[in-house]
Design a protein around this motif. Structure first.
Motif, PDB file in Angstrom:
ATOM      1  N   THR A   8       0.846  -1.183   0.000  1.00 17.50           N
ATOM      2  CA  THR A   8       0.000   0.000   0.000  1.00 17.50           C
ATOM      3  C   THR A   8       0.882   1.234   0.000  1.00 17.50           C
ATOM      4  O   THR A   8       1.939   1.258   0.624  1.00 17.50           O
ATOM      5  CB  THR A   8      -0.922   0.061   1.232  1.00 17.50           C
ATOM      6  OG1 THR A   8      -0.116   0.064   2.410  1.00 17.50           O
ATOM      7  CG2 THR A   8      -1.877  -1.098   1.273  1.00 17.50           C
ATOM      8  N   TRP A  11      -0.472   8.274   0.967  1.00 23.01           N
ATOM      9  CA  TRP A  11      -0.162   9.653   0.610  1.00 23.01           C
ATOM     10  C   TRP A  11      -0.660  10.555   1.735  1.00 23.01           C
ATOM     11  O   TRP A  11      -1.791  10.423   2.185  1.00 23.01           O
ATOM     12  CB  TRP A  11      -0.867  10.010  -0.696  1.00 23.01           C
ATOM     13  CG  TRP A  11      -0.700  11.422  -1.144  1.00 23.01           C
ATOM     14  CD1 TRP A  11      -1.509  12.478  -0.862  1.00 23.01           C
ATOM     15  CD2 TRP A  11       0.335  11.942  -1.972  1.00 23.01           C
ATOM     16  NE1 TRP A  11      -1.046  13.613  -1.452  1.00 23.01           N
ATOM     17  CE2 TRP A  11       0.099  13.311  -2.148  1.00 23.01           C
ATOM     18  CE3 TRP A  11       1.453  11.383  -2.577  1.00 23.01           C
ATOM     19  CZ2 TRP A  11       0.923  14.126  -2.908  1.00 23.01           C
ATOM     20  CZ3 TRP A  11       2.262  12.187  -3.333  1.00 23.01           C
ATOM     21  CH2 TRP A  11       2.003  13.550  -3.493  1.00 23.01           C
ATOM     22  N   ILE A  20       4.840  10.054   0.615  1.00 23.96           N
ATOM     23  CA  ILE A  20       4.189   8.768   0.394  1.00 23.96           C
ATOM     24  C   ILE A  20       5.018   7.722   1.125  1.00 23.96           C
ATOM     25  O   ILE A  20       6.249   7.721   1.061  1.00 23.96           O
ATOM     26  CB  ILE A  20       4.019   8.429  -1.108  1.00 23.96           C
ATOM     27  CG1 ILE A  20       3.167   7.175  -1.252  1.00 23.96           C
ATOM     28  CG2 ILE A  20       5.342   8.286  -1.809  1.00 23.96           C
ATOM     29  CD1 ILE A  20       2.573   6.988  -2.621  1.00 23.96           C
ATOM     30  N   ARG A  40       0.593  14.060  -7.383  1.00 22.63           N
ATOM     31  CA  ARG A  40      -0.125  12.982  -6.713  1.00 22.63           C
ATOM     32  C   ARG A  40      -0.746  11.991  -7.703  1.00 22.63           C
ATOM     33  O   ARG A  40      -0.577  10.778  -7.570  1.00 22.63           O
ATOM     34  CB  ARG A  40      -1.212  13.548  -5.790  1.00 22.63           C
ATOM     35  CG  ARG A  40      -1.969  12.465  -5.025  1.00 22.63           C
ATOM     36  CD  ARG A  40      -3.081  13.036  -4.167  1.00 22.63           C
ATOM     37  NE  ARG A  40      -4.062  13.796  -4.921  1.00 22.63           N
ATOM     38  CZ  ARG A  40      -5.064  13.259  -5.633  1.00 22.63           C
ATOM     39  NH1 ARG A  40      -5.217  11.974  -5.688  1.00 22.63           N
ATOM     40  NH2 ARG A  40      -5.908  14.025  -6.287  1.00 22.63           N
ATOM     41  N   ASP A  41      -1.440  12.480  -8.697  1.00 23.38           N
ATOM     42  CA  ASP A  41      -2.110  11.587  -9.648  1.00 23.38           C
ATOM     43  C   ASP A  41      -1.103  10.762 -10.459  1.00 23.38           C
ATOM     44  O   ASP A  41      -1.346   9.582 -10.736  1.00 23.38           O
ATOM     45  CB  ASP A  41      -3.021  12.384 -10.584  1.00 23.38           C
ATOM     46  CG  ASP A  41      -4.214  12.972  -9.853  1.00 23.38           C
ATOM     47  OD1 ASP A  41      -4.623  12.394  -8.816  1.00 23.38           O
ATOM     48  OD2 ASP A  41      -4.729  14.015 -10.307  1.00 23.38           O
ATOM     49  N   LYS A  44       0.258   8.071  -8.114  1.00 31.21           N
ATOM     50  CA  LYS A  44      -0.786   7.059  -7.900  1.00 31.21           C
ATOM     51  C   LYS A  44      -0.886   6.130  -9.099  1.00 31.21           C
ATOM     52  O   LYS A  44      -0.898   4.910  -8.959  1.00 31.21           O
ATOM     53  CB  LYS A  44      -2.131   7.744  -7.654  1.00 31.21           C
ATOM     54  CG  LYS A  44      -3.284   6.796  -7.490  1.00 31.21           C
ATOM     55  CD  LYS A  44      -4.584   7.541  -7.267  1.00 31.21           C
ATOM     56  CE  LYS A  44      -5.729   6.568  -7.158  1.00 31.21           C
ATOM     57  NZ  LYS A  44      -7.010   7.257  -6.980  1.00 31.21           N
ATOM     58  N   ARG A  45      -0.939   6.691 -10.291  1.00 29.76           N
ATOM     59  CA  ARG A  45      -1.048   5.893 -11.514  1.00 29.76           C
ATOM     60  C   ARG A  45       0.188   5.005 -11.695  1.00 29.76           C
ATOM     61  O   ARG A  45       0.077   3.828 -12.041  1.00 29.76           O
ATOM     62  CB  ARG A  45      -1.227   6.824 -12.720  1.00 29.76           C
ATOM     63  CG  ARG A  45      -1.603   6.144 -13.988  1.00 29.76           C
ATOM     64  CD  ARG A  45      -2.005   7.088 -15.134  1.00 29.76           C
ATOM     65  NE  ARG A  45      -1.462   8.437 -15.093  1.00 29.76           N
ATOM     66  CZ  ARG A  45      -2.128   9.514 -14.626  1.00 29.76           C
ATOM     67  NH1 ARG A  45      -3.349   9.372 -14.153  1.00 29.76           N
ATOM     68  NH2 ARG A  45      -1.571  10.711 -14.640  1.00 29.76           N
ATOM     69  N   GLU A  48      -0.002   2.052  -9.166  1.00 29.65           N
ATOM     70  CA  GLU A  48      -1.071   1.113  -9.515  1.00 29.65           C
ATOM     71  C   GLU A  48      -0.743   0.335 -10.785  1.00 29.65           C
ATOM     72  O   GLU A  48      -0.971  -0.876 -10.855  1.00 29.65           O
ATOM     73  CB  GLU A  48      -2.402   1.854  -9.664  1.00 29.65           C
ATOM     74  CG  GLU A  48      -2.962   2.348  -8.344  1.00 29.65           C
ATOM     75  CD  GLU A  48      -4.193   3.218  -8.497  1.00 29.65           C
ATOM     76  OE1 GLU A  48      -4.481   3.695  -9.622  1.00 29.65           O
ATOM     77  OE2 GLU A  48      -4.874   3.425  -7.473  1.00 29.65           O
ATOM     78  N   SER A  54      -1.930  -0.608  -3.912  1.00 27.58           N
ATOM     79  CA  SER A  54      -3.092   0.208  -3.584  1.00 27.58           C
ATOM     80  C   SER A  54      -2.629   1.572  -3.086  1.00 27.58           C
ATOM     81  O   SER A  54      -1.557   1.713  -2.504  1.00 27.58           O
ATOM     82  CB  SER A  54      -3.971  -0.480  -2.543  1.00 27.58           C
ATOM     83  OG  SER A  54      -3.277  -0.616  -1.332  1.00 27.58           O
ATOM     84  N   PHE A  55      -3.441   2.586  -3.312  1.00 29.88           N
ATOM     85  CA  PHE A  55      -3.081   3.960  -2.988  1.00 29.88           C
ATOM     86  C   PHE A  55      -4.127   4.518  -2.036  1.00 29.88           C
ATOM     87  O   PHE A  55      -5.318   4.526  -2.344  1.00 29.88           O
ATOM     88  CB  PHE A  55      -3.047   4.786  -4.289  1.00 29.88           C
ATOM     89  CG  PHE A  55      -2.476   6.155  -4.138  1.00 29.88           C
ATOM     90  CD1 PHE A  55      -1.120   6.369  -4.246  1.00 29.88           C
ATOM     91  CD2 PHE A  55      -3.300   7.247  -3.908  1.00 29.88           C
ATOM     92  CE1 PHE A  55      -0.588   7.636  -4.119  1.00 29.88           C
ATOM     93  CE2 PHE A  55      -2.771   8.512  -3.772  1.00 29.88           C
ATOM     94  CZ  PHE A  55      -1.411   8.716  -3.893  1.00 29.88           C
ATOM     95  N   GLU A  57      -5.151   7.784   0.588  1.00 33.44           N
ATOM     96  CA  GLU A  57      -4.862   9.146   1.042  1.00 33.44           C
ATOM     97  C   GLU A  57      -5.229   9.249   2.511  1.00 33.44           C
ATOM     98  O   GLU A  57      -6.337   8.889   2.910  1.00 33.44           O
ATOM     99  CB  GLU A  57      -5.647  10.165   0.226  1.00 33.44           C
ATOM    100  CG  GLU A  57      -5.172  10.262  -1.207  1.00 33.44           C
ATOM    101  CD  GLU A  57      -5.844  11.386  -1.966  1.00 33.44           C
ATOM    102  OE1 GLU A  57      -5.978  12.491  -1.409  1.00 33.44           O
ATOM    103  OE2 GLU A  57      -6.238  11.138  -3.113  1.00 33.44           O
TER     104      GLU A  57
END
Length: 174
Positions: A8, A11, A20, A40-41, A44-45, A48, A54-55, A57
């Motif tokens: 995991t 963030w 993170i 952040r995005d 995350k991408r 994943e 898994s991400f 927040e």
């Protein structure tokens, strides 16, 4: 660290930007600090897509209280209140821990490269009417499970028995 499907990524807003924390199923912690919200995005991408990680927040608890609950997540000890993390302690930084009634003392490895470093923390662990188990001892056992304890081995050069000590009063073997 090799990130696997059980990992995991947490963030969270940090003192300088964002961070993170990647927790793997092999009890490895990797922390990246100084990240910007605009990334952040993308992060995350990346986690994943490439690592099936898994991400999550997390919003930190910032009311300044000095009490809460503790959770041991492998080698990471997290203090939280209202299910929001207050602070985290990597247990690999712990060098020793002792129990005195309801108080647990946690000592950390000293960093010779820095002028300032955290040496020790003390935690009050409420007994809450539990007569069978001593919560402070359970807390200390959980800390020591992942602590990086340096053990000195060998024979002593000299031993002094029953030495008078004024503070604390008594006789001790040195």
């Amino acid at each position: 660290a090799v990130v696997s499907t059980q990992s995991t990524g947490q963030w969270m807003k940090a003192s300088r930007g964002h961070q993170i924390v990647v927790l793997t199923n092999s009890n490895t912690i990797t922390k990246f600090v100084g990240l910007e919200e605009k990334n952040r995005d993308d992060i995350k991408r990346f986690l994943e897509d490439n690592y099936k990680c898994s991400f999550v927040e997390k919003e930190p608890f910032i009311k300044g209280w000095n009490w809460g609950q503790v959770a041991f997540n492998g080698p990471l000890m997290t203090f939280h209140n209202d299910d929001k993390p207050m602070f985290e302690v990597p247990l690999s930084d712990v060098s020793a821990s002792t129990v005195n009634k309801n108080e647990v003392t946690v000592e950390f490895h000293q960093d010779d490269d820095n002028d300032l470093c955290l040496v020790e923390m003390r935690f009050y662990v409420s007994n809450a009417g539990n007569e069978d188990d001593v919560p402070a001892e359970l807390f200390q056992k959980n800390v020591m499970k992942y602590a990086d304890v340096i053990k000195a081995t060998g024979d002593s050069i000299v031993k002094f028995e029953q030495v008078n000590i004024q503070t604390p009063r008594g006789r001790y073997d040195v």
